[in-house]
Each structure stands twice: as structure tokens, then as C-alpha cells.
Design a protein around this motif. Sequence first.
Motif, PDB file in Angstrom:
ATOM      1  N   ASP A 152       0.800  -1.226   0.000  1.00 31.10           N
ATOM      2  CA  ASP A 152       0.000   0.000   0.000  1.00 31.10           C
ATOM      3  C   ASP A 152       0.833   1.276   0.000  1.00 31.10           C
ATOM      4  OD1 ASP A 152      -2.269  -1.523   0.044  1.00 31.10           O
ATOM      5  OD2 ASP A 152      -2.491  -1.463   2.228  1.00 31.10           O
ATOM      6  N   LEU A 153       2.144   1.180   0.240  1.00 27.55           N
ATOM      7  CA  LEU A 153       2.942   2.388   0.407  1.00 27.55           C
ATOM      8  C   LEU A 153       3.095   3.188  -0.875  1.00 27.55           C
ATOM      9  CD1 LEU A 153       5.825   1.194   2.754  1.00 27.55           C
ATOM     10  CD2 LEU A 153       3.774   2.460   3.339  1.00 27.55           C
ATOM     11  N   THR A 154       2.920   2.555  -2.005  1.00 25.56           N
ATOM     12  CA  THR A 154       3.114   3.259  -3.269  1.00 25.56           C
ATOM     13  C   THR A 154       1.845   3.984  -3.730  1.00 25.56           C
ATOM     14  OG1 THR A 154       2.553   1.241  -4.470  1.00 25.56           O
ATOM     15  CG2 THR A 154       4.887   1.641  -4.029  1.00 25.56           C
ATOM     16  N   ALA A 155       0.782   3.889  -2.975  1.00 24.06           N
ATOM     17  CA  ALA A 155      -0.504   4.440  -3.432  1.00 24.06           C
ATOM     18  C   ALA A 155      -0.706   5.888  -2.960  1.00 24.06           C
ATOM     19  CB  ALA A 155      -1.653   3.576  -2.917  1.00 24.06           C
ATOM     20  N   TYR A 211       4.871  12.193  14.261  1.00 21.93           N
ATOM     21  CA  TYR A 211       5.034  10.745  14.418  1.00 21.93           C
ATOM     22  C   TYR A 211       4.969  10.264  15.858  1.00 21.93           C
ATOM     23  CZ  TYR A 211       9.808  12.630  14.716  1.00 21.93           C
ATOM     24  OH  TYR A 211      10.910  13.383  15.009  1.00 21.93           O
ATOM     25  N   LEU A 212       5.316  11.102  16.829  1.00 22.70           N
ATOM     26  CA  LEU A 212       5.307  10.641  18.222  1.00 22.70           C
ATOM     27  C   LEU A 212       3.924  10.187  18.680  1.00 22.70           C
ATOM     28  CD1 LEU A 212       7.804  13.002  20.081  1.00 22.70           C
ATOM     29  CD2 LEU A 212       8.081  10.593  19.513  1.00 22.70           C
ATOM     30  N   PRO A 213       2.851  10.944  18.433  1.00 24.58           N
ATOM     31  CA  PRO A 213       1.517  10.448  18.832  1.00 24.58           C
ATOM     32  C   PRO A 213       1.142   9.131  18.151  1.00 24.58           C
ATOM     33  CG  PRO A 213       1.436  12.800  18.369  1.00 24.58           C
ATOM     34  CD  PRO A 213       2.769  12.315  17.894  1.00 24.58           C
ATOM     35  N   LEU A 214       1.622   8.924  16.919  1.00 26.45           N
ATOM     36  CA  LEU A 214       1.345   7.654  16.239  1.00 26.45           C
ATOM     37  C   LEU A 214       2.045   6.501  16.943  1.00 26.45           C
ATOM     38  CD1 LEU A 214       1.708   8.819  12.523  1.00 26.45           C
ATOM     39  CD2 LEU A 214      -0.406   8.189  13.670  1.00 26.45           C
ATOM     40  N   LEU A 215       3.290   6.737  17.378  1.00 29.05           N
ATOM     41  CA  LEU A 215       4.024   5.696  18.086  1.00 29.05           C
ATOM     42  C   LEU A 215       3.448   5.447  19.473  1.00 29.05           C
ATOM     43  CD1 LEU A 215       7.666   6.701  17.086  1.00 29.05           C
ATOM     44  CD2 LEU A 215       6.435   4.670  16.323  1.00 29.05           C
ATOM     45  N   GLN A 216       3.062   6.537  20.145  1.00 24.41           N
ATOM     46  CA  GLN A 216       2.558   6.435  21.515  1.00 24.41           C
ATOM     47  C   GLN A 216       1.079   6.104  21.573  1.00 24.41           C
ATOM     48  OE1 GLN A 216       3.672  10.374  22.760  1.00 24.41           O
ATOM     49  NE2 GLN A 216       5.711   9.757  23.421  1.00 24.41           N
ATOM     50  N   VAL A 231       4.032  22.642   1.016  1.00 25.98           N
ATOM     51  CA  VAL A 231       3.447  21.484   0.359  1.00 25.98           C
ATOM     52  C   VAL A 231       3.789  20.268   1.217  1.00 25.98           C
ATOM     53  CG1 VAL A 231       3.434  20.005  -1.681  1.00 25.98           C
ATOM     54  CG2 VAL A 231       3.605  22.483  -1.943  1.00 25.98           C
ATOM     55  N   LEU A 232       2.755  19.548   1.656  1.00 26.28           N
ATOM     56  CA  LEU A 232       2.936  18.395   2.534  1.00 26.28           C
ATOM     57  C   LEU A 232       2.469  17.124   1.833  1.00 26.28           C
ATOM     58  CD1 LEU A 232       1.546  19.776   5.936  1.00 26.28           C
ATOM     59  CD2 LEU A 232       3.855  19.996   5.004  1.00 26.28           C
ATOM     60  N   LEU A 233       3.124  16.020   2.188  1.00 29.25           N
ATOM     61  CA  LEU A 233       2.657  14.703   1.785  1.00 29.25           C
ATOM     62  C   LEU A 233       2.151  13.985   3.024  1.00 29.25           C
ATOM     63  CD1 LEU A 233       5.487  13.532  -0.659  1.00 29.25           C
ATOM     64  CD2 LEU A 233       3.322  14.621  -1.222  1.00 29.25           C
ATOM     65  N   TYR A 234       1.052  13.281   2.886  1.00 25.52           N
ATOM     66  CA  TYR A 234       0.448  12.578   4.017  1.00 25.52           C
ATOM     67  C   TYR A 234       0.698  11.070   3.874  1.00 25.52           C
ATOM     68  CZ  TYR A 234      -2.284  16.909   4.509  1.00 25.52           C
ATOM     69  OH  TYR A 234      -2.681  18.217   4.653  1.00 25.52           O
ATOM     70  N   ILE A 235       1.132  10.449   4.960  1.00 23.33           N
ATOM     71  CA  ILE A 235       1.274   8.995   5.023  1.00 23.33           C
ATOM     72  C   ILE A 235       0.265   8.488   6.044  1.00 23.33           C
ATOM     73  CG2 ILE A 235       2.825   7.070   5.540  1.00 23.33           C
ATOM     74  CD1 ILE A 235       5.143   8.865   4.739  1.00 23.33           C
ATOM     75  N   THR A 241       2.257   2.420  10.365  1.00 31.31           N
ATOM     76  CA  THR A 241       2.362   1.226  11.207  1.00 31.31           C
ATOM     77  C   THR A 241       3.079   0.106  10.472  1.00 31.31           C
ATOM     78  OG1 THR A 241       0.315   1.816  12.358  1.00 31.31           O
ATOM     79  CG2 THR A 241       1.044  -0.467  12.533  1.00 31.31           C
ATOM     80  N   GLN A 242       2.762  -0.055   9.189  1.00 36.99           N
ATOM     81  CA  GLN A 242       3.454  -1.065   8.391  1.00 36.99           C
ATOM     82  C   GLN A 242       4.940  -0.763   8.287  1.00 36.99           C
ATOM     83  OE1 GLN A 242       1.613  -2.892   4.816  1.00 36.99           O
ATOM     84  NE2 GLN A 242       0.172  -1.184   4.964  1.00 36.99           N
ATOM     85  N   LEU A 243       5.263   0.503   8.059  1.00 38.45           N
ATOM     86  CA  LEU A 243       6.664   0.898   7.934  1.00 38.45           C
ATOM     87  C   LEU A 243       7.457   0.525   9.176  1.00 38.45           C
ATOM     88  CD1 LEU A 243       6.641   4.441   6.294  1.00 38.45           C
ATOM     89  CD2 LEU A 243       7.894   2.459   5.468  1.00 38.45           C
TER      90      LEU A 243
END
Length: 351
Positions: A152-155, A211-216, A231-235, A241-243
Motif C-alpha cells: 500500500d505504500l506506493t498508493a 510521528y510521536l503520537p502515532l508511536l505512543q 506542500v505536505l505529503l500525508y502517510i 504502522t506497516q513501515l
Amino acid sequence: MKTILLIEDNEFIRENTAEILELSGYAVLTAENGKVGVEKALSTRPDLVVCDIMMPVLDGYGVLQIFNQNPQLSGIPFIFLTAKTERADQRRGMELGADDYLTKPFDETELLSAVSGRLNRFRHLRPDYDLQQPGGLTEFLDDAAAVGQLTDLTADRRPHALRKKQEVYEEGDEPTRLYFVQSGRVKTVRRTAAGKELITAVYGPGEFFGYLPLLQQTPHDDSAVVLDDAVLLYIPREDFTQLVFRNATVGQQFIRLLAGRVSEREQQLVGMAYSSLRRRVADTLLRMYEEAGASPDALIQLSRDDMAAVVGTAPESLIRTLSEFKHDGLVELGSKGIRVLQPQKLRQPNW
């Protein structure tokens, strides 16, 4: 041209196998035992290893264990050569992380099919990715998707344009994605009950944030606001989580990309607690000077209010300290920004 390391103690098999690979367009390094093979791999990192199991000095199992334990060699596709067909031998190799087996004697088609199959399946994560260059993030995510089989990472990596002063997220929001700055700058801030603002970090091109709230797995403890048009990119959270968790090699590399900011924030908080105002202003200028390129032409572009929020002081106190630095010939204050003239003097520890 892909480089293959061939480790085989039988001279006849080694020379014939190397010739087949070279005629097929591969660069081939050869070694007569496992110890020599490891030394050659450390000198020139191969794209794939073809390794006999039963060898003197260091056998194939030992070679694979060394590869797995050495960060410089881990993740390289590994094909075992063996004259044995017992399932126990294959099981041991697979448990150590071998990717494929070729049983002697093998023909040219079997060899080339196994090699091309492994090279097509595996793509290596390099030690460093230049995320500030166009396409740097895409390159890392493409490689991560290949190594970790994370489809899914390439989408949908659609860029999102945000205007100055636009909020990206607010304190207390649930984290739903990781953010990557493609251009512009974003600040993260904490606000007191009285509305006073403390800037905890400024993120520029090539940097991740959020990223810290995602990890915590906790709500955001600060707010993110666009400092300059960005200009931002969203993951998405699921991809993040997969990464981090699906593949150890990918997770370790990604954590290395993120780790620097945590240490920087800790140093900032310690400095605010114990350092003098002059020391805090000097450290802030030096940090931004480094981020701007650390050259005589490096220009620090941040409003006095924002810089005061980074330092943790009132704008009036910041302006007074900057004026003192200007009087001492340490900085140049202009309408377009601040130039650091004498970084070594700003680093002196007696402030």
C-alpha cells in the motif's frame, strides 16, 4: 550492474558458476571460504550472495549469521548452495533467514532463474536517503515497499498545498497520519492557558513530523501551523504502522530517519530550564544557521515573535539580546533575516 558474491570452496564449481553469472551481465566477486567472503562483502557490498554451506574456516550458516548481525550487510538476499537434500538442513537455513536453495548439481537455467528472482523481489534500503531532494521520499517508500512487501505504500502520494498560518492539526486531535514537508516550513507549538505560544520545533523540506503520537497512540500534545506556504505529503496511520512494525529492516531505517528530532527537542527543553537567555538565543541561532546551510550567506528567516517562541522568552527580551549580538559583531540583522557572522563566538560556553 548488479554485484553477486559467490562463496564456494570447490574451485571447479566456483569458476564455472562465476563464468555463467558474468556472461549473464553480473559483476561477480568470488571467495574460497566464508571468512574471505565476509571480508569481501564488507569491502564491497553485494546485491546478492550465493553461498555454499559446507566449507572450511567458516561454513555457510556462519556466514549468514554474520550477515544478519552486521548492519552493513543485513538485508542482502542470500541463496544457499548445497549438495545435501535433507529437510533439516534446509529448515536450519530458512530459520537463519536464507531466501532460497540450489541443490548441486544445478544447471544454468536454475541458477539464473534463482538469481534474477531474488534480485527482482528484493530491493535494498540504503544507509541514507536524501529526503531534501525531489523524489527522495518516494525513493525511500518505494524501496521500503519492496523490501518489506508493503503493497500500500506506493498508493496516492498526492501533494497537499497549505497556506501560511493554516493549521495542520490542533492539540488534542487524534493522530491519523504522518506528515512529510516537501516544501515550505511548519512549526509545532504549545500554548498556555493565557494564549502564550512556545514553538517546540520548526520542520523544513525533507523532514517528517507528527510521528510521536502515532508511536505512543495518544492525541497530539501540540499544534502544527504552516510557517511559510508549504506542500505536505500525508502517510496514513496504517501505512506508518506497516513501515515501523511489519519489517525489522524497514522499521530500523525509518526510526533512524525520525530519531534526531526527539533528541533535539530534549536538548531544547533542558536549555530552557537551565541556560541563560543569551545562551538560549545563541543556541537557537546556531541551530537555524546549521539548518540554513552553515555558510556565510546562510539567512535565518523567522519573525521575531516566532523566534521568541522558540527560545521561550518575550519578543522584547529577544530583540534586546539580538541587538547586543549585533553590537558585538556576532550577527547581522536585516529586513530579510539574520546572518550569523561569527558562529564560533556564539558557541563559546561562558554565557
